[in-house]
Design an enzyme around this catalytic site. Structure first.
Site, PDB file in Angstrom:
ATOM      1  N   TYR A   1       0.857  -1.189   0.000  1.00  0.00           N
ATOM      2  CA  TYR A   1       0.000   0.000   0.000  1.00  0.00           C
ATOM      3  C   TYR A   1       0.889   1.233   0.000  1.00  0.00           C
ATOM      4  O   TYR A   1       1.870   1.294   0.756  1.00  0.00           O
ATOM      5  CB  TYR A   1      -0.890   0.008   1.262  1.00  0.00           C
ATOM      6  CG  TYR A   1      -1.661   1.301   1.441  1.00  0.00           C
ATOM      7  CD1 TYR A   1      -2.959   1.432   0.951  1.00  0.00           C
ATOM      8  CD2 TYR A   1      -1.071   2.405   2.065  1.00  0.00           C
ATOM      9  CE1 TYR A   1      -3.650   2.625   1.096  1.00  0.00           C
ATOM     10  CE2 TYR A   1      -1.762   3.602   2.201  1.00  0.00           C
ATOM     11  CZ  TYR A   1      -3.052   3.702   1.721  1.00  0.00           C
ATOM     12  OH  TYR A   1      -3.734   4.878   1.841  1.00  0.00           O
TER      13      TYR A   1
ATOM     14  N   GLU B   1      -3.261   7.476  -4.136  1.00  0.00           N
ATOM     15  CA  GLU B   1      -3.139   6.202  -3.411  1.00  0.00           C
ATOM     16  C   GLU B   1      -3.019   5.035  -4.389  1.00  0.00           C
ATOM     17  O   GLU B   1      -3.748   4.971  -5.382  1.00  0.00           O
ATOM     18  CB  GLU B   1      -4.385   6.016  -2.537  1.00  0.00           C
ATOM     19  CG  GLU B   1      -4.396   4.727  -1.742  1.00  0.00           C
ATOM     20  CD  GLU B   1      -5.742   4.486  -1.045  1.00  0.00           C
ATOM     21  OE1 GLU B   1      -5.910   4.950   0.093  1.00  0.00           O
ATOM     22  OE2 GLU B   1      -6.619   3.852  -1.648  1.00  0.00           O
TER      23      GLU B   1
END
Ligand code: GDP
Ligand code: MN
Length: 379
Positions: free
Chosen positions: A101, A189
């Protein structure tokens, strides 16, 4: 403004971040064409602005044309958390060794950019944050200094990614930082950022929020064209009003975003719920009040309307005249409560006075007005 995954990937690619080859499709046949162009196997992905598409059945692997037809047919029209899928993104499937992530966002209280990196990607990051906060390596970046090579390396080391991913991750994180800052994003993101079995690091998903205030220095027309707005928000957008649709029963009009926010709070405090946020801005243009009142009155949720004005540079009597003119031009079905204060409030109130009735009340303070408007909404 939030981007769809395929737009986020276009945005990333324009800054050199590696993404998979693919194409958009609005029909099953277009999905087949996109799959042939990308090369099998492919992933067929629902384009909706909500997370957890994978779990909801909106991300499927297809090895051949029949599987593309099957999955594209199933995913188009699928309802994912209230978002109906109208468009697909079909891309060449990646082999995954590990899922990470990575994101950048603004930490307003620190007045710095916040980077988050975790070796535990692919799952909901909110869950990782709650259950295993140590698994998220954070860095704060001074926007003046930017992200240095050394800082990026230290960050990747702290996140304990597979050593094989180090070089690729450092490269992508630096590119992501550039995309986030030069691209004027509020959020950039990648979840998951993957390591492939052959050691490549690569963005498999994209979540990007752009800062609307920076629109003038970019070519964002294509992103703008696909923005999802409900009918109320669309009307407000066309009238150039700062509006956000909510679910409550008190329609709200205030001048200034701060006052509009505190109006929502005080309505809540009095036991009511707001149907919207609406900032009419400065000025006292009757047209603005006509537009604002029409949009709010067309909302079937609205039972009463709160006009909360604090005169500043725009004086009270100008605003009062604007409201009176507007009310002369349209019929409003819900009762209205006005609070008018600030510069030349007395003059403004005197203008409103002769127009007051059961349908148009005026209260001396914000709290009194909130109580009255909530009572009307709950009656
Ligand atoms: P989200 O569920 O909305 O976040 O959608 P993602 O794009 O993140 O996809 C969800 C999951 O599907 C990923 O975490 C992967 O495990 C899987 N996935 C997506 N693309 C691929 C791919 O190209 N190959 C493989 N093997 N899995 C994929
Ligand atoms: Mn994802």
């Amino acid at each position: 403004m939030d981007l769809f995954e395929y737009q986020g990937k276009q945005f990333f690619a324009s800054f050199g971040i590696p993404v998979s080859a693919g194409g958009v499709a609005d029909t099953v046949e277009e999905a087949v064409a996109a799959a042939e162009a990308a090369g099998y196997p492919v992933v067929v992905k629902a384009q909706v602005q909500v997370g957890g598409r994978g779990k909801a059945g909106g991300v499927k692997l297809a090895n051949n044309v029949d599987e593309v037809r099957l999955h594209a047919g199933n995913i188009l029209g699928l309802d994912i958390k209230g978002h109906v899928v109208k468009r697909l993104w079909v891309e060449h499937a990646s082999d995954i060794a590990e899922e990470y992530y990575a994101s950048f966002t603004l930490d307003r209280s620190a007045k710095k950019h916040l980077g988050m990196l975790s070796a535990e990607g692919g799952v909901e990051i909110e869950q990782v944050a709650v259950e295993n906060a140590d698994a998220i390596a954070k860095i704060w970046i001074d926007p003046v200094d930017g992200l240095s090579d050394a800082q990026a390396r230290g960050w990747v080391a702290a996140a304990k990614l597979n050593p094989e991913a180090t070089e690729g991750a450092v490269d992508i994180l630096k590119l992501l930082y550039t995309a986030y800052t030069e691209g004027d994003a509020d959020l950039a993101e990648i979840d998951p950022l993957i390591l492939t079995p052959t050691g490549q690091v690569h963005a498999l998903d994209a979540k990007v929020t752009l800062d609307n205030n920076a629109e003038y220095r970019h070519e964002w027309d294509e992103y703008e064209a696909t923005q999802e707005r409900d009918s109320r928000e669309q009307a407000a957008y066309e009238a150039d009003l700062q509006y956000v649709g909510l679910e409550g029963s008190v329609g709200i009009i205030a001048n200034g975003a701060g006052l509009a926010m505190s109006t929502l709070d005080v309505v809540n405090q009095c036991g009511g719920t707001a149907a919207n946020f609406l900032d009419v801005g400065g000025g006292a243009d009757a047209k603005k009040f006509v537009n604002a009142l029409s949009i709010i009155d067309n909302d079937p949720r609205v039972k009463s309307i709160f006009i909360n004005i604090f005169g500043g540079i725009t004086r009270g009597e100008e605003v009062a005249n604007g409201i009176v003119t507007a009310l002369g031009q349209i019929d409003i079905s819900s009762p209205i409560v006005i609070r008018l204060d600030g510069t030349n409030a007395d003059e403004g109130r005197a203008i409103l006075e002769p127009h007051l009735s059961d349908r148009l009340r005026m209260e001396p303070t914000m709290l009194d007005a909130a109580r009255a408007v909530v009572e009307l909404a709950n009656a």
